[in-house]
Scaffold this motif. Structure first.
Motif, PDB file in Angstrom:
ATOM      1  N   ALA A  20     -66.784  15.123  67.341  1.00 44.88           N
ATOM      2  CA  ALA A  20     -67.765  16.359  67.592  1.00 44.88           C
ATOM      3  C   ALA A  20     -67.488  17.629  66.721  1.00 44.88           C
ATOM      4  N   VAL A  21     -66.199  17.527  66.655  1.00 42.42           N
ATOM      5  CA  VAL A  21     -65.548  18.597  65.563  1.00 42.42           C
ATOM      6  C   VAL A  21     -66.234  18.467  64.195  1.00 42.42           C
ATOM      7  N   GLY A  22     -65.837  17.516  63.736  1.00 35.75           N
ATOM      8  CA  GLY A  22     -66.054  16.876  62.092  1.00 35.75           C
ATOM      9  C   GLY A  22     -67.895  16.765  62.126  1.00 35.75           C
ATOM     10  N   GLY A  23     -68.481  16.374  63.128  1.00 27.12           N
ATOM     11  CA  GLY A  23     -69.930  16.326  62.901  1.00 27.12           C
ATOM     12  C   GLY A  23     -70.434  18.066  63.122  1.00 27.12           C
ATOM     13  N   ALA A  24     -69.722  18.817  63.850  1.00 32.53           N
ATOM     14  CA  ALA A  24     -70.249  20.313  64.018  1.00 32.53           C
ATOM     15  C   ALA A  24     -69.893  20.893  62.509  1.00 32.53           C
ATOM     16  N   LEU A  25     -68.654  20.477  61.852  1.00 30.13           N
ATOM     17  CA  LEU A  25     -68.516  20.975  60.437  1.00 30.13           C
ATOM     18  C   LEU A  25     -69.427  20.481  59.505  1.00 30.13           C
ATOM     19  N   VAL A  26     -69.579  19.233  59.554  1.00 31.01           N
ATOM     20  CA  VAL A  26     -70.529  18.685  58.416  1.00 31.01           C
ATOM     21  C   VAL A  26     -71.986  19.120  58.827  1.00 31.01           C
ATOM     22  N   GLY A  27     -72.251  19.353  60.004  1.00 24.28           N
ATOM     23  CA  GLY A  27     -73.890  19.808  60.268  1.00 24.28           C
ATOM     24  C   GLY A  27     -74.056  21.297  59.769  1.00 24.28           C
ATOM     25  N   ILE A  66     -74.387  21.416  55.916  1.00 27.16           N
ATOM     26  CA  ILE A  66     -75.543  20.926  55.572  1.00 27.16           C
ATOM     27  C   ILE A  66     -76.568  21.787  55.997  1.00 27.16           C
ATOM     28  N   GLY A  67     -76.810  22.061  57.140  1.00 24.69           N
ATOM     29  CA  GLY A  67     -77.804  22.900  57.541  1.00 24.69           C
ATOM     30  C   GLY A  67     -77.827  24.480  57.692  1.00 24.69           C
ATOM     31  N   HIS A  68     -76.762  25.104  57.742  1.00 27.44           N
ATOM     32  CA  HIS A  68     -76.386  26.321  57.894  1.00 27.44           C
ATOM     33  C   HIS A  68     -76.963  27.034  59.021  1.00 27.44           C
ATOM     34  N   ASN A  69     -77.288  26.320  60.166  1.00 29.20           N
ATOM     35  CA  ASN A  69     -77.667  27.146  61.320  1.00 29.20           C
ATOM     36  C   ASN A  69     -77.100  26.466  62.636  1.00 29.20           C
ATOM     37  N   THR A  70     -77.452  26.966  63.720  1.00 32.17           N
ATOM     38  CA  THR A  70     -76.993  26.652  65.101  1.00 32.17           C
ATOM     39  C   THR A  70     -77.450  25.126  65.481  1.00 32.17           C
ATOM     40  N   GLY A 106     -76.595  19.593  66.373  1.00 35.16           N
ATOM     41  CA  GLY A 106     -77.023  18.150  66.082  1.00 35.16           C
ATOM     42  C   GLY A 106     -75.908  17.373  65.650  1.00 35.16           C
ATOM     43  N   GLY A 107     -75.018  18.081  64.590  1.00 34.36           N
ATOM     44  CA  GLY A 107     -73.741  17.399  63.836  1.00 34.36           C
ATOM     45  C   GLY A 107     -72.886  16.885  64.931  1.00 34.36           C
ATOM     46  N   ALA A 108     -72.529  17.938  65.774  1.00 36.54           N
ATOM     47  CA  ALA A 108     -71.647  17.842  66.942  1.00 36.54           C
ATOM     48  C   ALA A 108     -71.871  16.630  67.888  1.00 36.54           C
ATOM     49  N   ALA A 109     -73.201  16.587  68.178  1.00 35.74           N
ATOM     50  CA  ALA A 109     -73.725  15.347  69.000  1.00 35.74           C
ATOM     51  C   ALA A 109     -73.466  14.010  68.319  1.00 35.74           C
ATOM     52  N   ILE A 110     -73.968  13.892  66.898  1.00 34.87           N
ATOM     53  CA  ILE A 110     -73.887  12.642  66.326  1.00 34.87           C
ATOM     54  C   ILE A 110     -72.471  12.352  66.165  1.00 34.87           C
TER      55      ILE A 110
END
Length: 94
Positions: A36-43, A46-50, A55-59
């Motif tokens: 979740a932490v890694g996905g949030a950082l990547v999200g 990539i997207g520069h928004n909440t 979405g990155g945290a969930a995935i």
């Protein structure tokens, strides 16, 4: 209105993620949290928004959860957890 929808979605995803971790092994919990932490950082990168961050945290949480679950299952099958326990040094010895 859009902000409230995203907050509700993030809250629901968090509750489902935490409920899915109940009664699991240590690698599965660690994998879900780390994913979740890694996905949030990547999200966010990539997207520069909440929305991208959530979405990155969930995935990432789902992927990390599965990777950790597989590690726990592999350790269990190899006999690393005697007496069907994740914590072999606790409790009585047979």
């Amino acid at each position: 209105m859009k902000t409230r929808l995203w907050i509700a979605a993030a809250t629901a995803a968090s509750v489902m993620t935490l409920a899915g971790c109940a009664g699991t092994g240590p690698n599965q919990q660690l994998g879900a949290a780390g994913g979740a932490v890694g996905g949030a950082l990547v999200g966010q990168a990539i997207g520069h928004n909440t929305a991208a961050t959530v979405g990155g945290a969930a995935i990432g949480g789902l992927i990390g959860n599965e990777v950790g679950r597989n590690a726990d299952q592999r350790n269990y099958n190899r006999g690393y957890y005697p007496n069907n326990s994740y914590y072999p040094n606790n409790g009585p010895r047979y």
